[in-house]
Write a protein that holds these residues in place. Structure first.
Motif, short mmCIF file in Angstrom:
data_model
loop_
_atom_site.label_atom_id
_atom_site.label_comp_id
_atom_site.label_asym_id
_atom_site.label_seq_id
_atom_site.Cartn_x
_atom_site.Cartn_y
_atom_site.Cartn_z
N GLY A 1 -3.31 13.88 -1.14
CA GLY A 1 -3.98 12.89 -2.00
C GLY A 1 -2.94 12.85 -3.22
N TRP A 2 -2.21 14.06 -3.45
CA TRP A 2 -1.48 14.38 -4.18
C TRP A 2 -0.35 13.83 -4.56
CZ3 TRP A 2 3.79 15.77 -5.33
CH2 TRP A 2 4.02 15.96 -6.54
N PHE A 3 0.56 12.85 -3.69
CA PHE A 3 0.94 11.37 -4.13
C PHE A 3 0.58 10.66 -3.88
CE2 PHE A 3 4.60 8.89 -2.42
CZ PHE A 3 5.62 9.42 -3.27
N THR A 4 0.34 9.72 -4.63
CA THR A 4 -0.14 8.72 -4.45
C THR A 4 0.65 7.11 -5.09
OG1 THR A 4 -1.38 9.13 -7.53
CG2 THR A 4 -2.48 9.44 -5.61
N LEU A 5 1.65 7.46 -5.46
CA LEU A 5 2.67 6.86 -6.03
C LEU A 5 2.25 5.23 -5.29
CD1 LEU A 5 4.49 5.40 -8.48
CD2 LEU A 5 6.18 6.52 -6.66
N TRP A 6 2.77 5.21 -3.69
CA TRP A 6 2.40 4.63 -2.91
C TRP A 6 1.87 3.96 -2.05
CZ3 TRP A 6 6.11 0.42 -3.64
CH2 TRP A 6 7.15 0.78 -4.55
N ALA A 7 0.97 4.73 -1.84
CA ALA A 7 -0.21 5.36 -1.28
C ALA A 7 -1.51 3.88 -1.36
CB ALA A 7 -0.74 6.54 -0.83
N LEU A 8 -1.29 2.73 -0.82
CA LEU A 8 -2.02 1.73 -0.98
C LEU A 8 -2.79 1.10 -0.08
CD1 LEU A 8 0.25 -1.10 -2.26
CD2 LEU A 8 -1.25 0.49 -3.44
N THR A 9 -2.26 1.79 1.49
CA THR A 9 -2.84 2.18 2.57
C THR A 9 -4.46 2.20 2.09
OG1 THR A 9 -2.03 3.76 3.88
CG2 THR A 9 -1.25 1.51 4.12
N HIS A 10 -4.43 3.73 1.28
CA HIS A 10 -5.62 4.84 1.19
C HIS A 10 -6.11 4.04 0.32
CE1 HIS A 10 -4.09 8.44 3.27
NE2 HIS A 10 -2.85 7.92 3.21
N ARG A 11 -6.35 3.23 -0.51
CA ARG A 11 -6.98 1.76 -1.29
C ARG A 11 -8.27 1.04 0.03
NH1 ARG A 11 -2.99 2.79 -4.84
NH2 ARG A 11 -2.84 4.85 -6.10
N ILE A 12 -7.64 0.57 0.82
CA ILE A 12 -8.20 -0.42 1.33
C ILE A 12 -9.38 0.10 2.19
CG2 ILE A 12 -7.63 -2.26 3.46
CD1 ILE A 12 -5.12 -2.06 2.84
N GLY A 13 -10.69 -0.06 2.08
CA GLY A 13 -11.61 0.09 2.88
C GLY A 13 -12.27 0.23 4.18
N PHE A 14 -11.52 -0.83 4.88
CA PHE A 14 -11.69 -0.97 6.03
C PHE A 14 -10.70 -0.15 7.22
CE2 PHE A 14 -9.41 -4.88 5.55
CZ PHE A 14 -8.32 -4.23 5.91
N LEU A 15 -9.90 0.44 6.51
CA LEU A 15 -8.87 1.33 7.01
C LEU A 15 -9.41 2.74 7.27
CD1 LEU A 15 -5.82 0.01 5.87
CD2 LEU A 15 -6.55 -0.84 8.27
N ASP A 16 -10.17 3.67 6.65
CA ASP A 16 -10.71 4.30 6.73
C ASP A 16 -10.88 5.28 7.86
OD1 ASP A 16 -10.90 4.73 4.14
OD2 ASP A 16 -13.51 4.57 4.12
N GLY A 17 -9.83 6.52 8.24
CA GLY A 17 -9.99 7.09 9.21
C GLY A 17 -8.81 7.00 10.70
N TYR A 18 -7.96 5.39 9.56
CA TYR A 18 -6.74 4.81 10.37
C TYR A 18 -5.48 4.99 9.77
CZ TYR A 18 -10.25 2.85 13.49
OH TYR A 18 -11.50 3.60 14.86
N HIS A 19 -5.71 5.79 8.62
CA HIS A 19 -4.49 5.49 7.52
C HIS A 19 -2.85 6.11 7.90
CE1 HIS A 19 -7.09 4.59 4.28
NE2 HIS A 19 -7.96 5.46 4.70
#
Length: 70
Positions: A27-45
């Motif tokens: 979780g340190w690199f958050t600049l381009w990590a938009l897929t981790h902000r989408i709720g229904f993708l939990d566990g499939y990132h």
């Protein structure tokens, strides 16, 4: 069209690589990590990030085959 496909290729690749970096750095690199902000993708990132990289490469190679309009 070639420029648009190049832009789409860049966005897909940067989102995929950024998402993998976000996963690998806990979780340190958050600049381009938009897929981790989408709720229904939990566990499939990781799968989604790899898919974005593959799609980016496919769009990039398709963009290379398109003739320039100029």
């Amino acid at each position: 069209m070639k420029g648009f496909l190049g832009f789409v290729c860049f966005v897909l690749l940067s989102q995929g690589v950024g998402g993998l970096l976000h996963t690998w750095t806990d979780g340190w690199f958050t600049l381009w990590a938009l897929t981790h902000r989408i709720g229904f993708l939990d566990g499939y990132h990781v799968y989604v990030d790899v898919l974005l990289i593959v799609l980016g490469l496919a769009v990039g190679s398709a963009g290379e085959k398109v003739k320039s309009s100029a």
